[in-house]
Scaffold this active site. Structure first.
Site, PDB file in Angstrom:
ATOM      1  N   GLU A  76       0.815  -1.210   0.000  1.00  0.00           N
ATOM      2  CA  GLU A  76       0.000   0.000   0.000  1.00  0.00           C
ATOM      3  C   GLU A  76       0.852   1.265   0.000  1.00  0.00           C
ATOM      4  OE1 GLU A  76      -3.258   2.660   0.354  1.00  0.00           O
ATOM      5  OE2 GLU A  76      -3.094   0.584  -0.310  1.00  0.00           O
ATOM      6  N   ASP A  77       1.910   1.295   0.816  1.00  0.00           N
ATOM      7  CA  ASP A  77       2.607   2.562   1.071  1.00  0.00           C
ATOM      8  C   ASP A  77       4.045   2.618   0.565  1.00  0.00           C
ATOM      9  OD1 ASP A  77       0.345   3.496   2.374  1.00  0.00           O
ATOM     10  OD2 ASP A  77       0.998   2.746   4.323  1.00  0.00           O
TER      11      ASP A  77
END
Length: 712
Positions: A76-77
């Site tokens: 996700e990041d």
């Protein structure tokens, strides 16, 4: 932040065979991917995944789950991809990380509809692998533990989400310790003063009475020794939020609450549980109605325990939970008990019930056509339930949430039984359907052929299963009713232009209006989503002008200046032929009220706003909407006949709402478009003549004072 070696050492305490190299590799990969990222507190971001992994290791989770925690934010990041995680670790871990990523993207917000949709997706994702939810819960727990670094507004948002979604979800998974901590952390944010007041009362109480928990625990240990039982006893004061909730539910102050202390007695066998219960009841008086046997009747999440409340030292009420070591593992770890280790070997706890079965059953009941709010209600009911156990006449056990009724009981047996329910007997005595059933009662459902669910049942039912089945049946019934009503409305409109309604004409109209079949067209007309004029216009556009009320408005009120517009007040719905008065209103011009409107009393001290007006004499071509309240018999064809009567008198039905349904009578509000008082009286007289119309009256609603119908 703990080191990779410390995390591996923690895992080895319960799983000596852990893949230490893979754990270390995941630790290094996560640290590399999150390098340069920081949390709101200023700490390196990777401290968060490590803390989540430690929480799951403390719950003795398997290697795949711990590694997923270390990597749960990488896809996700960071620049990491699913393919990279799969290649470096395994497809199992990549799927778990991807599942957590998808759940993270389902951000909940204040919109109830979006929240319901997120909840739906969460459960659909959870049904594939429950470990995804365990990682997400641990993620939320650490975020709540470190929430002080967030902005106050963000803290409140996260705390509300935690209280509404994550805390009850943790409880439903059997992880009661996590539920209590999440609730208390959210309570600290949402109501800090309430929490502090309870803590202050505890401090004061301890100063007055000393350590009550230690004294009661010593008393219990003495009684167990006398009974020859080898047990472990743990005592504690309840969490602040638990006490606050009891205060709200019982509407009592702190000083009047008695059961604020809880004790757990851990025994060696099932038999010892009942022996310990006997010893406690011999020593202290049991509080009536507070004994529960969850050993013989476990909760659906596998929870087993004996619960009792007794009057302990100095008359203070204390709650006591008695269970074996295996039962205690399930009570503490919940679903995590499926991954429990003993002496370095994965073991199966015979009391652990996989909540994935509950989630799978819930997922099976998801119908994409269901209303989102309805789904959210259903899920919350499922999660917050505290069960009671009732019996069928044959002795079968039916589990229901506390507060359930015979309606819930009927639907728990079978949807067909629920639909046909007309009454119930509890312990052989006929009772109303809204009766709350209790533990141990025998319930007999009385059915009748031809019975269908009533709208009032949605308020009586408690379980999500019953509410969903009732609402689905009512929607189907409403569809049939709307189709019948729509057919009558269209028939009258076609007759008004001298045409006959044919199936071909309806198909042509439906196709023109973008509807796939005739029934959908008629349902839309009956539900007032499409007017009968639109149907006629789709087939005979040149003749459609003579149908309905869509005639261009002209000035019908005398007494206004040329630059003033007027609108009809919907509280009294004035029509030509009635005495009227005007009230000037900013943004609405002049609002026309009937002279006897109840709302006018609000303007008695504002004479400058009153205008003397009256209707223009003559035949009014502009139609006006009024609401009629009718009570009619529940017989076949009655509603259709009423619609025909109204249509035959050149009026149009623009809306129809059932406000009360009884087996023998219906009460409904019908919006009718007509010309004036004479037209209204002709229609009302025609309706009153019908033997199936018990009453007909004009309906006025002062609550609609702020609404107007624009005319010019």
């Amino acid at each position: 932040m703990i080191s990779a070696d410390d995390l591996i050492a923690l895992i080895r305490t319960y799983n000596p065979k852990t893949n230490a190299d893979m754990i270390a590799d995941a630790f290094a990969f996560g640290a590399e991917m999150h390098d340069g990222q920081f949390r709101h507190s200023g700490e390196p971001y990777f401290t968060h995944p490590v803390a989540v992994a430690a929480i799951l290791a403390e719950q003795q989770m398997d290697d795949a789950t711990v590694i997923t925690a270390l990597l749960h934010d990488t896809i996700e990041d960071t620049k990491a991809t699913y393919a990279e995680v799969e290649k470096r670790f395994s497809k199992e871990i990549a799927d778990l990380v991807d599942g957590v990523t998808k759940l993270t993207n389902l951000q909940l917000n204040s919109s109830e509809t979006k929240q319901a949709e997120n909840f739906r997706k969460l459960f659909m994702a959870t049904s594939r692998d429950l470990r995804v939810t365990l990682v997400k819960l641990a993620d939320r727990l650490h975020n709540m533990r470190t929430i002080k670094s967030m902005r106050p507004q963000k803290q409140a948002q996260k705390a509300r989400e935690t209280m509404d979604i994550y805390a009850p979800l943790a409880g439903r998974m059997g992880m009661q310790w996590m539920r209590e901590e999440l609730e208390d952390l959210a309570f600290r944010v949402l109501n800090p003063e309430g929490r502090n007041s309870i803590i202050r009362r505890f401090i004061t109480l301890q100063k007055e009475t000393g350590d009550v928990v230690e004294k009661i625990q010593a008393d219990m240990e003495l009684e167990m020794d006398k009974a020859g039982l080898s047990v472990d006893i743990y005592g504690r004061a309840k969490k602040p939020y638990s006490i606050w909730r009891k205060m709200q539910e019982k509407e009592q102050g702190f000083s009047r609450l008695s059961d604020i202390y809880g004790f757990r007695v851990i025994t060696q066998s099932d038999a010892d549980c009942y022996a310990a219960l006997g010893a406690i009841h011999q020593r202290w008086a049991a509080v009536p109605g507070r004994f529960k046997d969850y050993i013989s009747q476990p909760k659906t999440n596998g929870y087993r325990s004996l619960h009792t409340t007794v009057s302990g030292r100095d008359g203070k009420r204390v709650e006591v939970q008695i269970r074996t070591v295996e039962m205690h593992e399930v009570a503490e770890a919940g679903v995590a008990a499926h991954w429990s280790y003993r002496e370095g070997v994965r073991v199966e706890n015979r009391f652990a019930v996989d909540p994935a079965r509950w989630i799978a059953q819930l997922s099976e009941r998801l119908d994409e056509d269901h209303d989102h709010d309805e789904f959210l209600d259903m899920v919350k009911l499922e999660m917050y339930q505290d069960q009671v156990f009732c019996f069928t006449p044959k002795g079968d056990v039916i589990k229901l949430p506390r507060g359930a009724t015979p309606i819930d009981f009927a639907y728990a047996i079978h949807t067909r039984i629920g639909h046909a329910c007309v009454g119930a007997k509890v312990d052989g005595i006929r009772v109303p359907l809204w009766t709350r059933v209790k533990n141990g009662q025998s319930v007999e459902v009385i059915t009748a052929e031809g019975q269908t669910p009533q709208a009032t049942w949605t308020d009586i039912a408690v379980t999500g299963r019953a509410k969903t089945a009732i609402r689905r049946a009512l929607r189907e019934e409403d569809r049939e009713r709307f189709i019948r009503l729509g057919r009558e409305l269209v028939r009258v409109s076609f007759e008004n232009i001298g045409k006959e309604v044919t199936n071909k004409a309806l198909k042509t109209a439906g196709k023109s209006l973008g509807l796939s079949n005739v029934d959908d067209l008629l349902e839309r007309v009956g539900a007032a989503e499409i007017t009968s004029r639109e149907v006629v216009s789709a087939v005979f556009p040149d003749l459609a002008k003579s149908v309905g009320n869509e005639i261009e408005a002209r000035r019908a009120v005398i007494g206004l200046s040329p630059d003033q517009s007027h609108s009809r007040a919907q509280c009294c719905q004035p029509i030509p032929g009635e005495r009227i008065v005007g009230i000037t209103s900013r943004g609405e011009g002049v609002v026309v009220h009937a002279i006897d409107c109840e709302v006018l009393v609000n303007y008695e001290d504002q004479p400058e706003r009153w205008i003397d007006i009256h209707w223009q004499e003559g035949t009014h071509s502009v139609t006006n909407t009024i609401t009629l309240e009718l009570t009619i018999t529940n017989d076949a064809g009655v509603l259709g006949r009423i619609c025909s009567v109204i249509g035959e008198h050149d009026a149009n039905i623009s809306d129809l709402v059932f406000v009360d349904r009884k087996p023998d009578y219906f009460r409904l509000l019908m919006d009718v478009d007509l010309r004036d008082t004479e037209h209204m009286h002709i229609i009302m007289n025609a309706l009153e003549v019908d033997s199936n119309v018990a009453s007909v009256a004009r309906h006025r609603d002062p609550e609609r004072a702020g609404k107007v119908q624009r005319r010019s």
